[in-house]
Scaffold this motif. Sequence first.
Motif, PDB file in Angstrom:
ATOM      1  N   ASP A 123      -5.174   5.633  11.633  1.00 60.36           N
ATOM      2  CA  ASP A 123      -5.451   5.011  10.606  1.00 60.36           C
ATOM      3  C   ASP A 123      -4.066   4.528   9.681  1.00 60.36           C
ATOM      4  OD1 ASP A 123      -7.853   5.328  10.738  1.00 60.36           O
ATOM      5  OD2 ASP A 123      -8.068   7.382   9.447  1.00 60.36           O
ATOM      6  N   THR A 124      -2.804   5.351   9.724  1.00 59.09           N
ATOM      7  CA  THR A 124      -1.937   4.604   9.015  1.00 59.09           C
ATOM      8  C   THR A 124      -1.125   3.594   9.770  1.00 59.09           C
ATOM      9  OG1 THR A 124      -0.544   6.341  10.266  1.00 59.09           O
ATOM     10  CG2 THR A 124      -1.211   6.982   8.076  1.00 59.09           C
ATOM     11  N   ALA A 125      -1.258   3.640  10.994  1.00 59.99           N
ATOM     12  CA  ALA A 125      -0.670   2.375  11.631  1.00 59.99           C
ATOM     13  C   ALA A 125      -1.460   1.029  11.440  1.00 59.99           C
ATOM     14  CB  ALA A 125      -0.635   2.686  13.348  1.00 59.99           C
ATOM     15  N   GLN A 126      -2.909   1.338  11.500  1.00 59.58           N
ATOM     16  CA  GLN A 126      -3.549  -0.055  11.069  1.00 59.58           C
ATOM     17  C   GLN A 126      -3.395  -0.092   9.647  1.00 59.58           C
ATOM     18  OE1 GLN A 126      -7.418   1.262  12.208  1.00 59.58           O
ATOM     19  NE2 GLN A 126      -7.136   1.262  14.455  1.00 59.58           N
ATOM     20  N   ALA A 127      -3.218   0.596   8.775  1.00 62.01           N
ATOM     21  CA  ALA A 127      -3.206   0.107   7.473  1.00 62.01           C
ATOM     22  C   ALA A 127      -1.807  -0.546   7.276  1.00 62.01           C
ATOM     23  CB  ALA A 127      -3.038   1.425   6.581  1.00 62.01           C
ATOM     24  N   GLY A 128      -0.610  -0.282   8.006  1.00 57.92           N
ATOM     25  CA  GLY A 128       0.368  -1.126   8.134  1.00 57.92           C
ATOM     26  C   GLY A 128       1.140  -1.324   6.542  1.00 57.92           C
ATOM     27  N   ASP A 129       0.992  -0.262   5.738  1.00 61.25           N
ATOM     28  CA  ASP A 129       1.268  -0.344   4.376  1.00 61.25           C
ATOM     29  C   ASP A 129       2.163   0.626   3.906  1.00 61.25           C
ATOM     30  OD1 ASP A 129      -0.353  -0.720   1.012  1.00 61.25           O
ATOM     31  OD2 ASP A 129       1.666  -1.398   1.638  1.00 61.25           O
ATOM     32  N   ALA A 130       3.459   0.542   3.530  1.00 63.76           N
ATOM     33  CA  ALA A 130       4.170   1.930   3.310  1.00 63.76           C
ATOM     34  C   ALA A 130       3.596   2.920   2.186  1.00 63.76           C
ATOM     35  CB  ALA A 130       5.498   1.633   3.170  1.00 63.76           C
ATOM     36  N   ASP A 131       2.966   2.120   1.311  1.00 65.64           N
ATOM     37  CA  ASP A 131       2.549   2.741   0.128  1.00 65.64           C
ATOM     38  C   ASP A 131       1.386   3.673   0.626  1.00 65.64           C
ATOM     39  OD1 ASP A 131       1.919   3.556  -2.646  1.00 65.64           O
ATOM     40  OD2 ASP A 131       0.356   2.411  -2.662  1.00 65.64           O
ATOM     41  N   LYS A 132       0.340   3.013   1.256  1.00 64.67           N
ATOM     42  CA  LYS A 132      -0.765   3.794   1.840  1.00 64.67           C
ATOM     43  C   LYS A 132      -0.388   4.988   2.777  1.00 64.67           C
ATOM     44  CE  LYS A 132      -3.900   0.039   1.590  1.00 64.67           C
ATOM     45  NZ  LYS A 132      -4.774  -0.825   2.551  1.00 64.67           N
ATOM     46  N   ILE A 133       0.841   4.779   3.554  1.00 69.17           N
ATOM     47  CA  ILE A 133       1.145   5.793   4.633  1.00 69.17           C
ATOM     48  C   ILE A 133       1.766   6.977   3.731  1.00 69.17           C
ATOM     49  CG2 ILE A 133       2.624   6.432   6.446  1.00 69.17           C
ATOM     50  CD1 ILE A 133       2.753   3.423   7.098  1.00 69.17           C
ATOM     51  N   PHE A 134       2.399   6.779   2.668  1.00 73.89           N
ATOM     52  CA  PHE A 134       3.113   7.496   1.748  1.00 73.89           C
ATOM     53  C   PHE A 134       1.800   8.315   1.172  1.00 73.89           C
ATOM     54  CE2 PHE A 134       4.434   9.063  -2.398  1.00 73.89           C
ATOM     55  CZ  PHE A 134       5.411   9.875  -2.230  1.00 73.89           C
TER      56      PHE A 134
END
Length: 113
Positions: A38-49
């Motif tokens: 999910d985090t790799a697909q999101a590609g967004d640092a804020d979402k990963i954080f």
Amino acid sequence: MKKKLLALLMGTSLVMGLAACGGGSDTTKDKNNGGGTDTAQAGDADKIFQQKCSACHGGDLKGGVGPNLTKIGSQLSKDDILATIKNGKGAMPPNLIEGDDANKVADWLSAKK
């Protein structure tokens, strides 16, 4: 009464600590099988954080169990932040974020000045 309150607080702390440090899939296994996370697909640092770090550092970066990160880029370089993500520090376990996701978050945090 004090014993019950203390037991409730200890139990709550334990649950919060376990929730902050665990969960998720094995990202190495997912990458080796050609699937994404999910985090790799999101590609967004804020979402990963938000997925991996906000439980301790707060959704607004102002801290909680972990330190305040609102201006971490003025204190640490991207490489220093990446090293902390990879190696952990204090109560922070190592490798909560790995690979490209770790680079994205380190780059994003290093811009917080």
